[in-house]
Design a protein around this motif. Sequence first.
Motif, PDB file in Angstrom:
ATOM      1  N   LEU A  95      46.319  -9.585   5.980  1.00 51.25           N
ATOM      2  CA  LEU A  95      45.449  -9.383   7.135  1.00 51.25           C
ATOM      3  C   LEU A  95      44.002  -9.739   6.802  1.00 51.25           C
ATOM      4  O   LEU A  95      43.306 -10.406   7.582  1.00 51.25           O
ATOM      5  CB  LEU A  95      45.530  -7.922   7.607  1.00 51.25           C
ATOM      6  CG  LEU A  95      46.846  -7.512   8.271  1.00 51.25           C
ATOM      7  CD1 LEU A  95      46.842  -6.015   8.563  1.00 51.25           C
ATOM      8  CD2 LEU A  95      47.077  -8.303   9.562  1.00 51.25           C
ATOM      9  N   VAL A  96      43.551  -9.313   5.643  1.00 52.49           N
ATOM     10  CA  VAL A  96      42.190  -9.563   5.170  1.00 52.49           C
ATOM     11  C   VAL A  96      42.303 -10.029   3.730  1.00 52.49           C
ATOM     12  O   VAL A  96      43.287  -9.723   3.050  1.00 52.49           O
ATOM     13  CB  VAL A  96      41.349  -8.271   5.268  1.00 52.49           C
ATOM     14  CG1 VAL A  96      39.998  -8.412   4.596  1.00 52.49           C
ATOM     15  CG2 VAL A  96      41.166  -7.864   6.736  1.00 52.49           C
ATOM     16  N   THR A  97      41.341 -10.798   3.246  1.00 57.06           N
ATOM     17  CA  THR A  97      41.394 -11.218   1.846  1.00 57.06           C
ATOM     18  C   THR A  97      39.980 -11.289   1.292  1.00 57.06           C
ATOM     19  O   THR A  97      38.995 -10.993   1.975  1.00 57.06           O
ATOM     20  CB  THR A  97      42.127 -12.555   1.686  1.00 57.06           C
ATOM     21  OG1 THR A  97      42.383 -12.792   0.288  1.00 57.06           O
ATOM     22  CG2 THR A  97      41.322 -13.717   2.243  1.00 57.06           C
ATOM     23  N   LEU A 113      44.827 -13.451   8.009  1.00 54.34           N
ATOM     24  CA  LEU A 113      45.672 -13.553   9.196  1.00 54.34           C
ATOM     25  C   LEU A 113      44.959 -12.982  10.422  1.00 54.34           C
ATOM     26  O   LEU A 113      45.160 -13.443  11.547  1.00 54.34           O
ATOM     27  CB  LEU A 113      46.980 -12.790   8.981  1.00 54.34           C
ATOM     28  CG  LEU A 113      47.968 -13.341   7.953  1.00 54.34           C
ATOM     29  CD1 LEU A 113      49.134 -12.376   7.800  1.00 54.34           C
ATOM     30  CD2 LEU A 113      48.474 -14.720   8.357  1.00 54.34           C
ATOM     31  N   ALA A 114      44.138 -11.974  10.194  1.00 51.06           N
ATOM     32  CA  ALA A 114      43.439 -11.304  11.290  1.00 51.06           C
ATOM     33  C   ALA A 114      42.206 -12.079  11.717  1.00 51.06           C
ATOM     34  O   ALA A 114      41.654 -12.881  10.957  1.00 51.06           O
ATOM     35  CB  ALA A 114      43.055  -9.889  10.868  1.00 51.06           C
ATOM     36  N   GLU A 115      41.772 -11.817  12.940  1.00 47.95           N
ATOM     37  CA  GLU A 115      40.587 -12.475  13.479  1.00 47.95           C
ATOM     38  C   GLU A 115      39.304 -11.902  12.903  1.00 47.95           C
ATOM     39  O   GLU A 115      38.270 -12.572  12.885  1.00 47.95           O
ATOM     40  CB  GLU A 115      40.553 -12.340  15.001  1.00 47.95           C
ATOM     41  CG  GLU A 115      41.648 -13.112  15.723  1.00 47.95           C
ATOM     42  CD  GLU A 115      41.578 -12.967  17.234  1.00 47.95           C
ATOM     43  OE1 GLU A 115      42.042 -13.885  17.939  1.00 47.95           O
ATOM     44  OE2 GLU A 115      41.074 -11.920  17.713  1.00 47.95           O
ATOM     45  N   TRP A 127      43.114   2.039  12.933  1.00 48.40           N
ATOM     46  CA  TRP A 127      42.605   0.687  12.639  1.00 48.40           C
ATOM     47  C   TRP A 127      43.465  -0.331  13.379  1.00 48.40           C
ATOM     48  O   TRP A 127      44.695  -0.314  13.281  1.00 48.40           O
ATOM     49  CB  TRP A 127      42.642   0.416  11.144  1.00 48.40           C
ATOM     50  CG  TRP A 127      41.537   1.119  10.419  1.00 48.40           C
ATOM     51  CD1 TRP A 127      41.562   2.380   9.890  1.00 48.40           C
ATOM     52  CD2 TRP A 127      40.234   0.599  10.164  1.00 48.40           C
ATOM     53  NE1 TRP A 127      40.360   2.681   9.317  1.00 48.40           N
ATOM     54  CE2 TRP A 127      39.514   1.609   9.468  1.00 48.40           C
ATOM     55  CE3 TRP A 127      39.598  -0.609  10.452  1.00 48.40           C
ATOM     56  CZ2 TRP A 127      38.192   1.441   9.052  1.00 48.40           C
ATOM     57  CZ3 TRP A 127      38.278  -0.787  10.045  1.00 48.40           C
ATOM     58  CH2 TRP A 127      37.585   0.227   9.350  1.00 48.40           C
ATOM     59  N   THR A 128      42.797  -1.233  14.091  1.00 47.50           N
ATOM     60  CA  THR A 128      43.476  -2.250  14.885  1.00 47.50           C
ATOM     61  C   THR A 128      43.085  -3.647  14.405  1.00 47.50           C
ATOM     62  O   THR A 128      41.906  -3.936  14.199  1.00 47.50           O
ATOM     63  CB  THR A 128      43.103  -2.107  16.380  1.00 47.50           C
ATOM     64  OG1 THR A 128      43.466  -0.798  16.825  1.00 47.50           O
ATOM     65  CG2 THR A 128      43.827  -3.146  17.229  1.00 47.50           C
ATOM     66  N   PHE A 129      44.097  -4.479  14.207  1.00 51.18           N
ATOM     67  CA  PHE A 129      43.885  -5.869  13.791  1.00 51.18           C
ATOM     68  C   PHE A 129      44.558  -6.792  14.802  1.00 51.18           C
ATOM     69  O   PHE A 129      45.666  -6.516  15.275  1.00 51.18           O
ATOM     70  CB  PHE A 129      44.479  -6.120  12.406  1.00 51.18           C
ATOM     71  CG  PHE A 129      43.818  -5.333  11.309  1.00 51.18           C
ATOM     72  CD1 PHE A 129      42.801  -5.882  10.550  1.00 51.18           C
ATOM     73  CD2 PHE A 129      44.221  -4.027  11.043  1.00 51.18           C
ATOM     74  CE1 PHE A 129      42.196  -5.145   9.541  1.00 51.18           C
ATOM     75  CE2 PHE A 129      43.626  -3.279  10.035  1.00 51.18           C
ATOM     76  CZ  PHE A 129      42.606  -3.844   9.283  1.00 51.18           C
ATOM     77  N   ARG A 130      43.894  -7.886  15.104  1.00 47.44           N
ATOM     78  CA  ARG A 130      44.409  -8.891  16.031  1.00 47.44           C
ATOM     79  C   ARG A 130      44.630 -10.183  15.253  1.00 47.44           C
ATOM     80  O   ARG A 130      43.708 -10.695  14.609  1.00 47.44           O
ATOM     81  CB  ARG A 130      43.395  -9.112  17.148  1.00 47.44           C
ATOM     82  CG  ARG A 130      43.785 -10.124  18.189  1.00 47.44           C
ATOM     83  CD  ARG A 130      44.598  -9.507  19.284  1.00 47.44           C
ATOM     84  NE  ARG A 130      44.796 -10.467  20.389  1.00 47.44           N
ATOM     85  CZ  ARG A 130      45.842 -10.457  21.178  1.00 47.44           C
ATOM     86  NH1 ARG A 130      46.793  -9.544  21.018  1.00 47.44           N
ATOM     87  NH2 ARG A 130      45.963 -11.323  22.160  1.00 47.44           N
ATOM     88  N   LEU A 131      45.857 -10.718  15.256  1.00 50.34           N
ATOM     89  CA  LEU A 131      46.161 -11.930  14.505  1.00 50.34           C
ATOM     90  C   LEU A 131      45.576 -13.166  15.185  1.00 50.34           C
ATOM     91  O   LEU A 131      45.450 -13.223  16.410  1.00 50.34           O
ATOM     92  CB  LEU A 131      47.675 -12.111  14.365  1.00 50.34           C
ATOM     93  CG  LEU A 131      48.478 -11.007  13.676  1.00 50.34           C
ATOM     94  CD1 LEU A 131      49.889 -11.503  13.403  1.00 50.34           C
ATOM     95  CD2 LEU A 131      47.816 -10.547  12.395  1.00 50.34           C
ATOM     96  N   ARG A 195      50.577 -10.218  18.574  1.00 51.90           N
ATOM     97  CA  ARG A 195      49.370 -10.511  17.800  1.00 51.90           C
ATOM     98  C   ARG A 195      48.544  -9.268  17.478  1.00 51.90           C
ATOM     99  O   ARG A 195      47.475  -9.393  16.869  1.00 51.90           O
ATOM    100  CB  ARG A 195      48.509 -11.542  18.548  1.00 51.90           C
ATOM    101  CG  ARG A 195      49.131 -12.930  18.606  1.00 51.90           C
ATOM    102  CD  ARG A 195      48.235 -13.899  19.369  1.00 51.90           C
ATOM    103  NE  ARG A 195      46.885 -13.911  18.856  1.00 51.90           N
ATOM    104  CZ  ARG A 195      45.806 -14.136  19.603  1.00 51.90           C
ATOM    105  NH1 ARG A 195      45.914 -14.345  20.902  1.00 51.90           N
ATOM    106  NH2 ARG A 195      44.594 -14.129  19.061  1.00 51.90           N
ATOM    107  N   THR A 196      49.013  -8.091  17.842  1.00 49.82           N
ATOM    108  CA  THR A 196      48.229  -6.868  17.618  1.00 49.82           C
ATOM    109  C   THR A 196      49.013  -5.875  16.777  1.00 49.82           C
ATOM    110  O   THR A 196      50.183  -5.615  17.037  1.00 49.82           O
ATOM    111  CB  THR A 196      47.860  -6.208  18.956  1.00 49.82           C
ATOM    112  OG1 THR A 196      47.185  -7.157  19.783  1.00 49.82           O
ATOM    113  CG2 THR A 196      46.954  -5.007  18.729  1.00 49.82           C
TER     114      THR A 196
END
Length: 585
Positions: A95-97, A113-115, A127-131, A195-196
């Motif tokens: 998701l994050v790097t 991968l996340a926006e 915590w919410t991530f959107r691809l 995507r969420t």
Amino acid sequence: MNKRTLSAVAVALGATLALGAAGCSGGGDGKDSARGGSSAENPVTANNGAMVGGVPKKGGTLTVLSNTDFTHLDPARNWVMGDMDFGTRLLYRTLVTYKAAPGAEGGELVPDLAEDLGVSSNGAKTWTFRLKKGLKYEDGTPITAQDVKYNVERSFSPDLPGGPDYAARYLAGAEGYQGPAQGKHLDSVKTPDDRTIVFELRKPFAEFPYATVLPTFAPVPKAQDKGPQYDNRPFSSGPYKIESYARDKRLVLVRNTHWDPATDQVRKAYPDRIVVTMGLKGNQIDDRLIASSGADASAVSWGKMRPESTPKVLTKAAVRARLLAESTNCTEMVQMHTGRAPFDDVRVRRAVQYALDREAIVTASGGPALNDAATALMPGSLFGGKQPDTLKIPVTGDAAKARELLKEAGKPDGFATSVTVSNGDKGVGEAIQQALGRAGIKVTIETVDPSAFYDTIGDTKNRTDLVYTGWCPDYPSGSTFLPFVFDGRYIKEKGNSGNHSLFRDKPTMQRMDEIAAMTDAQQANKAWQQLDGEILAKAPTAPAVIERMPLLLGTNIAGAYGHTSFGGQIDYATVGLKDPAKSAG
């Protein structure tokens, strides 16, 4: 609190971010203590914080020379620094790097991968991530939020031990969960659409985006999952896919044509092929890279340069210019089985601390040019730059004091025990054996191949009394060091990681919970530093050394640097060749 970035966390962590951090097991700090000085003053560290060889050209075959196989490539099980670097930079995305940059910049988080870096709500418990759009696997099928959820869930599976356990520690309702095999899922990981992905935590965790750098948060499509066999053939979401993998012999990666660089700000994917040749002897690798002839000119070393090779490299300017020796930001220790006699007696454990000759271990690990003697548990970066000398034990040890402690413990004649070390640390094992022997502790050395080392010492019923291993913070916070090495609530019978002293101390665990609940990052940082000394006084481990990661490069290598957030390992996101036509493999 509702933030899309970690600016508040970055400010709070302040000085620790200046050095970066990463990984799990390994060793090294490198910018303080006996070495002193800047990289410009110390020839062995001349390449620190800098890229070697210029910008690579696209194409050719990059060869990696290794003495061992990977511990794990399955993202649910991958929690060794070098393996995480290789896996997350080449085979799968998270998701994050971390940013692909040498020096302090390598500690900066960037979306993968996340926006973005995640949106927190509910007081940092949600915590919410959107691809991003257009993400695909190696067969062209889309990467979905459900695939990330599935890998998080499979990381709980008893048949997939050894991986990061942040999900188990922080996700709400995770107690007793055994993975998705019987169709059971975690309600605390929600995927309202493809995507969420939303994570519900059992307590506030402002640093959660740092955890999503770990392979646990890479996607795995359920249709491709093969259980334990997935280790042999992870399904690619990164720039390369596996063409062939013969365990302990050879791994060949080729391009994943469905990877879209427009969605990826980190990975450059310069080589056409990457070939990992395994089973080589360490000194053979060093000699081949020193000579750098033929295909070896386009090769890099997977593991640390052997200590005996140091004079061959440091005395030749042209070869020394091809040596990376970045800080690993990790502490290597002798961890004692506190649940088994005689190490259930703190006096015996303190005797080991006093008996240990850290100067001899520094020498066995490559000498003072590449190591410092450790004087605390957490690396210097988590103390603002330098470890405190908590116990004030002479660097060569104090055998007389050790014997005195053993006499108090009813062991005037000493006792016999065993230590497990990786094959590459046999010299360290001998230094431990000799030092403890002077205090009357007779030590037998058991060596294990690096690829099997963590599985061996993670078998709590069948392991030796002593193990030599280390820990590195997964990101710059004491919360990623002391709880993972000394919280007894997460000890596993198989696949145990971090707490190899099997330390179960209720006051320590209570204090960890109190610090974790602190909302003031500076206050928490000071509390972790104080707890470091308190744990050290209870002697579950004996700190040994802080190491660098010395890695040799072939003369045709470009774009290489030791990434501070992957324990000083080469950043495989950017490495390539000066002249691809000169490579072969």
